[in-house]
Design a protein around this motif. Structure first.
Motif, short mmCIF file in Angstrom:
data_model
loop_
_atom_site.label_atom_id
_atom_site.label_comp_id
_atom_site.label_asym_id
_atom_site.label_seq_id
_atom_site.Cartn_x
_atom_site.Cartn_y
_atom_site.Cartn_z
N LEU A 158 58.81 1.20 38.78
CA LEU A 158 59.84 2.02 38.21
C LEU A 158 59.69 2.03 36.86
CD1 LEU A 158 63.08 1.21 40.30
CD2 LEU A 158 61.94 3.53 40.17
N SER A 159 59.08 0.82 36.50
CA SER A 159 58.81 0.66 35.01
C SER A 159 57.23 0.88 34.73
CB SER A 159 59.36 -0.45 34.28
OG SER A 159 58.92 -1.69 34.63
N ALA A 160 56.43 0.28 35.45
CA ALA A 160 55.08 0.31 35.27
C ALA A 160 54.26 -0.06 36.68
CB ALA A 160 54.59 -0.63 34.21
N THR A 161 52.97 0.61 36.84
CA THR A 161 52.06 0.25 37.87
C THR A 161 51.00 -0.32 37.10
OG1 THR A 161 53.30 2.16 38.99
CG2 THR A 161 51.43 1.12 40.20
N PHE A 206 55.01 -9.29 40.61
CA PHE A 206 56.16 -9.91 41.41
C PHE A 206 56.98 -10.50 40.10
CE2 PHE A 206 57.85 -13.93 42.94
CZ PHE A 206 58.57 -13.38 44.07
N GLU A 207 56.55 -10.95 38.97
CA GLU A 207 57.30 -11.77 38.00
C GLU A 207 58.03 -10.60 37.15
OE1 GLU A 207 54.26 -14.04 36.08
OE2 GLU A 207 54.57 -15.54 37.65
N HIS A 208 57.62 -9.33 37.02
CA HIS A 208 58.12 -8.48 36.40
C HIS A 208 58.90 -7.41 37.05
CE1 HIS A 208 55.08 -10.29 33.65
NE2 HIS A 208 56.01 -9.81 32.71
N ALA A 209 60.43 -7.18 36.88
CA ALA A 209 60.99 -6.33 37.63
C ALA A 209 60.53 -4.86 37.31
CB ALA A 209 62.48 -6.40 37.27
N GLY A 210 60.60 -4.17 38.35
CA GLY A 210 59.95 -2.76 38.15
C GLY A 210 58.59 -2.47 37.87
N VAL A 211 57.81 -3.54 38.13
CA VAL A 211 56.31 -3.35 37.90
C VAL A 211 55.72 -3.67 39.50
CG1 VAL A 211 54.45 -4.35 37.10
CG2 VAL A 211 56.41 -4.24 35.64
N ARG A 212 54.67 -2.76 40.02
CA ARG A 212 54.20 -2.86 41.14
C ARG A 212 52.73 -2.76 40.93
NH1 ARG A 212 57.56 -1.76 45.83
NH2 ARG A 212 55.42 -1.18 47.09
N HIS A 213 52.04 -3.29 41.81
CA HIS A 213 50.52 -3.50 41.82
C HIS A 213 49.88 -2.68 43.03
CE1 HIS A 213 46.96 -6.00 43.32
NE2 HIS A 213 46.61 -5.13 42.47
N ILE A 222 52.66 -2.04 26.18
CA ILE A 222 52.44 -0.72 26.05
C ILE A 222 52.98 0.29 26.81
CG2 ILE A 222 50.53 1.01 25.66
CD1 ILE A 222 48.81 -1.36 24.58
N ALA A 223 52.87 -0.03 28.27
CA ALA A 223 53.27 0.87 29.22
C ALA A 223 54.87 0.99 29.26
CB ALA A 223 52.78 0.61 30.59
N GLN A 224 55.44 -0.27 28.96
CA GLN A 224 56.91 -0.13 29.32
C GLN A 224 57.63 0.15 27.79
OE1 GLN A 224 57.26 -4.20 30.73
NE2 GLN A 224 57.75 -3.58 32.72
#
Lengths: 179, 149
Positions: free
Chosen positions: B53-56, B80-87, B138-140
């Protein structure tokens, strides 16, 4: 351990974490031996008959630089086809070096360094063929390229052979067919 | 051949290899500026995974990649440690089209996408943890110059 390069088919990336890895310092140790031997081969190549044209086949195959490069190519082939885990330098590392080191902080997939051995075999193999054909400086140039790759692996832990893989995939030479 | 020439050749080889190694080490794992605007879709990556939702963090891997497993661990832990971030890990071993599309010259290569799926940063080689956090910032924060919305 019976892991052949062709044994995995379905998503090898997912399967990796459970597989036994190798100590990444093993291939680096091997690369250091290779660096020294390739440097010796460059010196032998520059002092021998491989830089000259008009030599006889007998002269070329008895050239010390040629004999050493054949041995090096054979060792690369061993690593490439038997797998890096069965590499003779790996056996030296396991027996004499690793007992004196701390446990490795991470383990590495054996497939990339095995592939890098194949690239090493191809480069030194080209040198052997050029030397057989009597192409002046062919042996030295091939040994020099292999030297640079082994040096990067040994000193900088940079596996040039592994990096080449993705370029070969892009060129359509290697890689699995999409299911 | 003159021993001096032989010594020079050997020294030259060591020098060339050292320069290559230093250049590679200097570039590896650092954030590269992205100066073209490109929005990535899941179909381009041929993945069923959802974007963050915030970065990938999009990782490109191959089978013959020494540093891909460690990078996979770092990126999934960071996500995992950052909400809204997926790998998302994309294996290009059988997909030269994807590798060509994103001009992948080495594996791992990581693209950091912002919330809209636009490429905010690119990291070639195993990412340095601090570089990864910088790219994520940068992305967020949507800091990159060409962000158009």
């Amino acid at each position: 351990m019976s892991s052949n390069a062709s044994s995995t088919k379905a998503n090898p990336l997912a399967a990796k974490s459970g597989q036994p890895g190798i100590d990444p310092r093993g291939p680096r140790f091997g690369a250091t031996i290779t660096v020294v031997l390739l440097a010796i081969d460059v010196v032998l190549g520059l002092t021998g008959v491989s830089t000259q044209s008009g030599t006889t086949l007998a002269q070329r195959v008895t050239d010390p630089a040629f004999i050493l490069l054949v041995i090096l190519a054979a060792i690369f082939a061993w690593g490439a086809f038997a797998g890096i885990q069965r590499h003779p330098y790996g056996a030296i590392f396991k027996r004499f070096i690793r007992p004196n080191l701390a446990a490795p902080t991470e383990l590495e997939d054996p497939k990339p360094p095995t592939f890098a051995q194949l690239i090493g075999f191809l480069v030194t193999g080209v040198g052997v063929v050029l030397a057989l054909a009597g192409v002046p400086y062919g042996l030295v140039v091939a040994a020099a390229f292999a030297f640079i790759a082994a040096f990067l692996n040994s000193v900088f832990a940079y596996c040039l052979g592994c990096q080449i893989y993705v370029l070969l995939v892009r060129a359509g030479i290697l890689g699995r067919k999409a299911a | 051949m003159d021993p001096l020439v032989i010594a020079l050749v050997l020294a030259g080889l060591v020098a060339v290899a050292t320069v290559i190694g230093l250049v590679v080490r200097g570039r590896e794992g650092r954030v590269q500026e992205v100066n073209t605007f490109r929005r990535v879709t899941a179909s381009e990556l041929d993945t069923l995974e959802r974007f963050g939702l915030s970065a990938t963090l999009v990782q490109f891997s191959t089978e013959m990649c020494a540093k891909c497993p460690a990078t996979r661990d770092l990126l999934s832990k960071t996500a995992f440690e950052h909400a809204g971030v997926r790998h998302i890990d994309v294996d290009v071993t059988s997909r030269p089209d994807i590798a060509n599309s994103f001009n992948i010259m080495q594996t791992p290569t990581t693209l950091v996408l912002d919330a809209s799926g636009a490429i905010a940063a690119r990291i070639g080689g195993a990412p340095r943890p601090e570089a990864l956090l910088h790219a994520l910032a940068i992305a967020q924060k949507k800091e990159h110059d060409l962000y158009v919305i």
